[in-house]
Design a protein around this motif. Structure first.
Motif, PDB file in Angstrom:
ATOM      1  N   ASP A 144       0.834  -1.208   0.000  1.00 33.99           N
ATOM      2  CA  ASP A 144       0.000   0.000   0.000  1.00 33.99           C
ATOM      3  C   ASP A 144       0.863   1.250   0.000  1.00 33.99           C
ATOM      4  O   ASP A 144       0.585   2.221  -0.731  1.00 33.99           O
ATOM      5  N   ARG A 145       1.923   1.242   0.842  1.00 38.25           N
ATOM      6  CA  ARG A 145       2.797   2.413   0.893  1.00 38.25           C
ATOM      7  C   ARG A 145       3.484   2.620  -0.448  1.00 38.25           C
ATOM      8  O   ARG A 145       3.624   3.752  -0.933  1.00 38.25           O
ATOM      9  N   ARG A 176       2.397   1.691  -3.417  1.00 41.18           N
ATOM     10  CA  ARG A 176       1.417   2.165  -4.378  1.00 41.18           C
ATOM     11  C   ARG A 176       1.102   3.636  -4.147  1.00 41.18           C
ATOM     12  O   ARG A 176       0.971   4.419  -5.103  1.00 41.18           O
ATOM     13  N   ASN A 177       0.986   4.041  -2.902  1.00 39.72           N
ATOM     14  CA  ASN A 177       0.739   5.451  -2.598  1.00 39.72           C
ATOM     15  C   ASN A 177       1.888   6.331  -3.077  1.00 39.72           C
ATOM     16  O   ASN A 177       1.679   7.425  -3.612  1.00 39.72           O
ATOM     17  N   LYS A 178       3.116   5.850  -2.856  1.00 36.26           N
ATOM     18  CA  LYS A 178       4.274   6.617  -3.314  1.00 36.26           C
ATOM     19  C   LYS A 178       4.270   6.749  -4.830  1.00 36.26           C
ATOM     20  O   LYS A 178       4.574   7.814  -5.384  1.00 36.26           O
TER      21      LYS A 178
END
Length: 203
Positions: free
Chosen positions: A47-48, A50-52
């Motif tokens: 998730d991190r 993908r967010n980045k």
């Protein structure tokens, strides 16, 4: 037989106790599968990441939009500057063409006037030459006029011939003075304007 109580009810035997082993909460947590924790960590890391990536893509899009905006503004400014230069050049060319046409019109008019003046001079000169040629003859009063010379002239005829010759000579002198004045005027108009009288000429 089963012994009966005084009231007539059968006597209860030893009761069976249900047994169960209850594991403490701490034990439950210790027995959690390590694979589940690893999956959860990988999910959080995914998730991190993908967010980045999404944030990076957003920044990249914003940067590209900003660059395109600056390029568009710069292109519009260059286009406006170029259009202004083209308009200024067209205005200058138009003004130069108008001046050239006006100068040509003035020159053509002056040339036409000069041609007419020369033609008139030629006609007048031919008339004077003709008058000088016939000044020594007598002229009939009929039309067309006839010029003749009698074998013997009377005093009146001699006076008439002398008057004709004097008039022809006077017309020739007047025409010569007028022609000289016109020539001087044409030369002055054709000569470029110089410094006025009294003006100092820089050396």
């Amino acid at each position: 037989m089963t012994a009966s109580s005084p009231e007539g009810e059968p006597e209860a035997g030893p009761r069976a106790i249900a047994s169960a082993v209850v594991a403490p909460e701490s034990s439950k947590r210790r027995t959690a599968s390590p694979e589940a924790g690893s999956k959860r960590a990988r999910a959080d890391g995914g998730d991190r990441g993908r967010n980045k990536r999404m944030f990076g893509a957003l920044l990249s899009s914003l940067g590209q939009f900003d660059r395109q905006s600056r390029q568009s503004s710069s292109a519009a400014a260059r286009r406006a500057e170029l259009e202004a230069k083209v308009r200024a050049q067209q205005d200058a060319e138009r003004a130069e063409l108008e001046r050239s046409l006006a100068t040509q019109a003035e020159q053509q008019s002056a040339e036409e006037q000069a041609v007419r003046a020369r033609r008139q001079d030629e006609i007048a000169a031919a008339a004077r030459a003709r008058a000088a040629q016939v000044a020594g003859f007598l002229r009939t009063r009929t039309e067309p006029a006839l010029y003749y010379m009698p074998a013997r002239l009377s005093a009146a005829q001699e006076d008439a011939i002398e008057a004709q010759q004097a008039a022809a000579a006077s017309a020739s002198r007047s025409a010569s003075r007028g022609s000289s004045a016109r020539d001087r005027s044409r030369s002055a108009s054709a000569r470029p304007a110089g410094p006025a009288d009294g003006d100092e000429v820089d050396e």
